[in-house]
Design an enzyme around this catalytic site. Structure first.
Site, short mmCIF file in Angstrom:
data_model
loop_
_atom_site.label_atom_id
_atom_site.label_comp_id
_atom_site.label_asym_id
_atom_site.label_seq_id
_atom_site.Cartn_x
_atom_site.Cartn_y
_atom_site.Cartn_z
N LYS A 275 40.01 4.99 18.15
CA LYS A 275 39.39 3.85 17.46
C LYS A 275 38.97 2.76 18.43
O LYS A 275 37.87 2.23 18.37
CB LYS A 275 40.46 3.29 16.52
CG LYS A 275 40.00 2.73 15.26
CD LYS A 275 41.15 2.40 14.29
CE LYS A 275 42.43 1.85 14.88
NZ LYS A 275 43.31 1.23 13.86
N LYS B 191 39.54 2.82 22.01
CA LYS B 191 39.40 3.27 23.41
C LYS B 191 40.49 2.72 24.32
O LYS B 191 40.26 2.45 25.51
CB LYS B 191 38.00 2.92 23.98
CG LYS B 191 36.84 3.55 23.22
CD LYS B 191 36.77 5.06 23.42
CE LYS B 191 36.00 5.77 22.35
NZ LYS B 191 36.72 6.63 21.42
#
Ligand code: CTP
Length: 135
Positions: free
Chosen positions: A46, A48
């Protein structure tokens, strides 16, 4: 009379005041609040990045908050509907950074977007700490 269940989701990394306030306000929409905690892997997909606190610790911290009746691990966006059904959500609450994104679930529960507490975020706190270490 049956209890009204509220479900919300989030990473809740480096638990802060904005997190506390959304849990307090979400709980006020029903009788019991259940919180889906993003798994470490899901958070990476979601946002990174991996959270600083592990999923186990984040689950334990959130479940100790007095507004929260229970927690579970959230592993993907695709399973959202499944989670809402499984936990018998009457109300699904999210911060308004997600406004409109979960309207598809209005067929199974009420969907409420709450205003975020201004100017606070895990990202902002990380940057404050980084600046303190650099100074
Ligand atoms: N939230 C809030 N007010 C804030 C920060 C977060 O109401 N100031 C809410 C979010 O809208 C979400 C929940 O708390 O419903 C969990 O948010 P999360 O993404 O875990 O926290 P953030 O602080 O936004 O994290 P990041 O900076 O990593 O995005």
């Amino acid at each position: 009379m049956s209890q009204k269940t509220v479900v919300t989701f989030g990473t809740f990394d480096l638990f802060h005041y904005g997190h506390l306030k959304i849990l307090e306000r979400a709980a006020a929409y029903g009788d019991r609040l259940i919180v889906g905690i993003s798994s470490d892997q899901f958070n990476f997909e979601k946002k990174k990045k991996y959270p600083v606190f592990s999923e186990g610790h984040r689950m334990e911290i959130v479940s100790a908050i007095r507004y929260v009746e229970g927690v579970f691990l959230e592993e993907s966006f695709e399973k959202k509907r499944e989670y809402l059904v499984e936990h018998q959500a009457d109300v699904f609450v999210m911060g308004d950074d997600w406004r409109g994104k979960f309207d598809e679930f209005k067929d199974i529960c009420e969907v409420v977007y709450l205003e975020r507490t201004p100017e606070l975020s895990t990202t902002e706190y990380k940057s404050i700490i980084r600046n303190l270490l650099d100074s």
